[in-house]
Structures are given as structure tokens and as C-alpha cells.
Design an enzyme around this catalytic site. Structure first.
Site, PDB file in Angstrom:
ATOM      1  N   LYS A  28       0.831  -1.223   0.000  1.00  0.00           N
ATOM      2  CA  LYS A  28       0.000   0.000   0.000  1.00  0.00           C
ATOM      3  C   LYS A  28       0.859   1.263   0.000  1.00  0.00           C
ATOM      4  CE  LYS A  28       0.573   1.614   4.311  1.00  0.00           C
ATOM      5  NZ  LYS A  28       0.951   2.970   4.718  1.00  0.00           N
ATOM      6  N   THR A  58      -4.182   5.452   3.304  1.00  0.00           N
ATOM      7  CA  THR A  58      -2.941   6.083   2.845  1.00  0.00           C
ATOM      8  C   THR A  58      -3.113   6.731   1.476  1.00  0.00           C
ATOM      9  OG1 THR A  58      -1.962   4.171   3.937  1.00  0.00           O
ATOM     10  CG2 THR A  58      -0.464   5.700   2.961  1.00  0.00           C
TER      11      THR A  58
HETATM   12  O1  LIG Z   1       2.623   8.161   6.424  1.00  0.00           O
HETATM   13  P1  LIG Z   1       2.725   6.831   5.720  1.00  0.00           P
HETATM   14  O2  LIG Z   1       2.425   6.928   4.265  1.00  0.00           O
HETATM   15  O3  LIG Z   1       4.015   6.155   6.030  1.00  0.00           O
HETATM   16  O4  LIG Z   1       1.567   5.895   6.326  1.00  0.00           O
HETATM   17  C1  LIG Z   1       1.543   5.672   7.698  1.00  0.00           C
HETATM   18  C2  LIG Z   1       0.840   4.384   8.035  1.00  0.00           C
HETATM   19  O5  LIG Z   1       1.452   3.297   7.379  1.00  0.00           O
HETATM   20  C3  LIG Z   1      -0.628   4.418   7.781  1.00  0.00           C
HETATM   21  O6  LIG Z   1      -1.218   3.225   8.203  1.00  0.00           O
END
Ligand SMILES: O=P(O)(O)OC[C@H](O)CO
Ligand SMILES: NC(=O)c1ccc[n+]([C@@H]2O[C@H](COP(=O)([O-])OP(=O)(O)OC[C@H]3O[C@@H](n4cnc5c(N)ncnc54)[C@H](O)[C@@H]3O)[C@@H](O)[C@H]2O)c1
Length: 326
Positions: free
Chosen positions: A186, A243
């Protein structure tokens, strides 16, 4: 589970998880590699560098002493993914449960983080905690649910009881691979959605990317032995939707910058916090090719990270031969 809980990695997520673990009154030993950060957290009861504005529980003690952290009843591992093996190599092996909370795939080996943990600590039960979890929301006590995956039912149930809180709800799973693949993939797809936003390509395109990205995640996950229902759960689809929808995501924000025409290399050089998707994308593409899995969105993100032109990359993605949806 009685006794202290160790948290290894004092970035935004490690600090937020320390706060969760402290909710139930556990003593929390929060390891950081940076001595100045350790001193600042203990002096101010705040992690102003990575999680500003959140007063930390008095049960949290920052430390640079991994041996002291290793004596805790369980260790949550929250370093950047590519640093995990090196940190685990320094952690004394007591057979303590290890809970992987980072999201990524190791460069070079294509190993998932739970596999890296097992490599380094073969006697420890290894679990994975993953899901839609912005650190700043968790740290402020906003309602959050996660997947807690592990093959050892006893260790997993004990850990779930230790960290569950009125605002923090772990769901049990035995599908460790599925929980990890969702979180790793993701992050790459969030970069793609950020590009759509930054380039002004519209909401239709973003929704299509989420749906086709989920198809990619599922193809790769199933090829690696993940279960479809795990990929459709919190650690997969849930985290993908979170995200891909918000500039609170570092990965999405990186994509926004790329979509606006900024060079990926400059954006990455100027970051202090980790955007894991940038490291995962090339590794994921290699792993997918090795497994014979087609991942066109991941390939497009790799081209953009290598400096590819946004219009050309998007044009090529859309110009592929027409195909069946499933
Ligand atoms: O800020 P990111 O894109 O690293 O996302 C944070 C977390 O993985 C969200 O679940
Ligand atoms: N922030 C979130 O909301 C969130 C939520 C879920 C999962 N995660 C995942 O957790 C992991 C950590 O993310 P974060 O948000 O805490 O990162 P962050 O950028 O906030 O902090 C990273 C921390 O790791 C330290 N660090 C950097 N290089 C290191 C190295 N070589 N060895 C040891 N420590 C090192 C930094 O000093 C810092 O303390 C990532 O895999 C991320 O995908 C983050």
C-alpha cells in the site's frame, strides 16, 4: 503478559505505540539510536522531533541500551524497514516475542520483515502488527483497529491483551505474510495516488488506482501465500484506503510532490521522516517479476522515482492493451 514492553525505534510510530503500550500501565522502554533524542524525550516527556505536541505517559522511558530493552516481556520493532536487520543483529536474543510494526520488504533478499526477524532471532515467536494507523491519531487516543498476526496463538493472545485499549483494537490473524504484504504494497500505491493528486488527474483516476492497485496487491499476495481475506482486511485494503486519501501520509505526500513536477530525488533528499514506499517500490517490482506477477502501477511508480516524466508514465499506463477486469 506482565512486565515491561520494549519498543525499538522512536520515530512517530514507535512513539505512538509506546503510548498505546503505556495505556495499560506497562513500563515501556523506548529505544532510539540517537542519544540526543533519548535525552530530549526523557527530559520533556515529548518526542518533539517525530511526534510533536503529544505529552507522553510517565510510564515511557527512552533509552539507548538495547540489552535493557531485550529484557522486556515483548519487543515491538518499529525501525525503518531497511534498517531492521542491522538493529536486530545488535539486540540480545532472549527468545522474547518480537512484533514487527514496520512496513516494507528487504532490499537484496526480497524478505518480508517477519522473515528478517526470524532470520536474526530464530527462537523468538514473531508477530506482525499492521493496519490503517496514522501515528498522530493513535497517539491522541483516536479510535484505531489493527491486524495482529502470528502463528503462535498463545504469544499472540498475550500480546493482544497487553496492548488492547479502549481506543486501540487488535484483531487476531494467523496470516503473517498477508498482514505484511498489505502494509508494504500500500505504501507504493499511496505514492501513485499522490501523483494523481499532485498532477490534478482527478478523483476518478484516484479511485481507479485504488481498485487496480488492490488487484495488484492481491495478485502479488496470493502468489506469496497470503490469504485473500487478509488482503481485504485492515492491513491491506483498510490501510490502502487510508494512505491513498490523505496528505497526512508521507507516501501520498511524496507522490503529490512528484505529480507537481518536483524531482523525486530532491524530495527524498529533503525528507527527515521515512516514506517507505520509495524503498519498497523497486524491491517489490523485482520480487513480483521473480514470481511472474504483473504489477503495472508499481512499475510506473518505479519509473517516476527514477525521474520519469509524469505525463509519459501515466500515458503509458493507460495505453496498455485492453484486458478483462478479473
Ligand atoms: O505516512 P505513511 O504513508 O508512512 O503511512 C503511515 C501508516 O502506514 C498508515 O497506516
Ligand atoms: N508513522 C506512521 O503513522 C506509521 C504507522 C504504521 C507503520 N509505520 C511504519 O513504521 C516504520 C517506522 O516509521 P515511523 O513513522 O516511526 O518513522 P519516522 O520517520 O517517524 O522515524 C524513523 C525513526 O527511525 C530512526 N532511524 C532512521 N534510520 C535508522 C537506522 N538506520 N537504525 C535505527 N533507527 C533509525 C530515526 O532516527 C527515527 O527515530 C516504517 O516502516 C513505517 O512504514 C508508520
Amino acid at each position: 503478559m506482565s512486565g515491561a514492553i520494549g519498543v525499538i525505534g522512536a520515530g512517530a510510530w514507535g512513539t505512538a505505540l509506546a503510548q498505546v503500550a503505556a495505556t495499560n500501565g506497562h513500563e515501556v522502554r523506548l529505544w532510539a539510536r540517537d542519544a540526543a533524542l533519548v535525552a530530549a524525550i526523557n527530559a520533556t516527556h515529548e518526542n518533539a522531533a517525530y511526534l510533536p505536541g503529544v505529552p507522553l505517559s510517565p510510564h515511557i522511558r527512552a533509552t539507548g541500551d538495547l540489552a535493557w530493552v531485550a529484557e522486556a516481556a515483548a519487543n515491538l520493532i518499529v525501525t525503518p524497514a531497511q534498517a531492521m536487520r542491522a538493529v536486530l543483529a545488535l539486540l540480545p536474543a532472549n527468545g522474547q516475542p518480537l512484533v514487527v510494526c514496520s512496513k516494507g520488504i528487504e532490499a537484496g533478499t526480497h524478505l518480508l520483515m517477519s522473515e528478517v526477524a526470524h532470520d536474526q532471532h530464530p527462537l523468538s515467536p514473531v508477530m506482525v502488527l499492521s493496519g490503517p494507523t496514522f501515528a498522530h491519531e493513535v497517539a491522541r487516543g483516536l479510535p484505531t483497529a489493527v491486524t495482529l498476526a502470528g502463528a503462535d496463538d498463545v504469544a499472540r493472545a498475550a500480546l493482544a491483551l497487553a496492548i488492547a485499549a479502549p481506543h486501540f483494537r487488535p484483531y487476531a490473524s494467523s496470516d503473517v505474510i498477508g498482514a505484511e504484504i498489505g502494509g508494504a504494497v500500500k505504501n507504493v500505491l499511496a505514492i501513485a495516488c499522490g501523483v494523481v493528486d499532485g498532477a490534478g488527474l482527478g478523483q476518478n483516476a484516484r479511485a481507479a488506482l485504488i481498485a487496480r492497485g488492490f488487484a495488484e496487491m492481491t495478485r502479488f499476495g496470493l502468489a506469496k501465500g497470503a490469504r485473500a481475506e487478509t488482503l481485504a482486511g485492515m492491513s491491506g485494503l483498510g490501510d490502502l484506503v487510508l494512505t491513498c486519501s490523505s496528505t497526512a501520509s508521507r507516501n501520498f505526500s511524496l507522490g503529490v510532490g512528484i505529480g507537481r513536477g518536483e524531482a523525486a530525488a530532491d524530495l527524498l533528499a529533503n525528507r527527515r521522516t521515512v516514506a517507505e514506499g520509495a524503498f519498497t517500490a523497486p524491491v517489490l517490482l523485482e520480487a513480483a517479476q521473480a514470481a511472474g506477477v504483473e504489477m503495472p502501477i508499481t512499475a510506473a511508480v518505479c519509473r517516476l522515482l527514477d525521474g520519469g516524466d509524469v505525463r509519459a508514465v501515466v500515458g503509458d499506463l493507460l495505453a496498455r492493451p485492453l484486458k478483462d477486469e478479473v
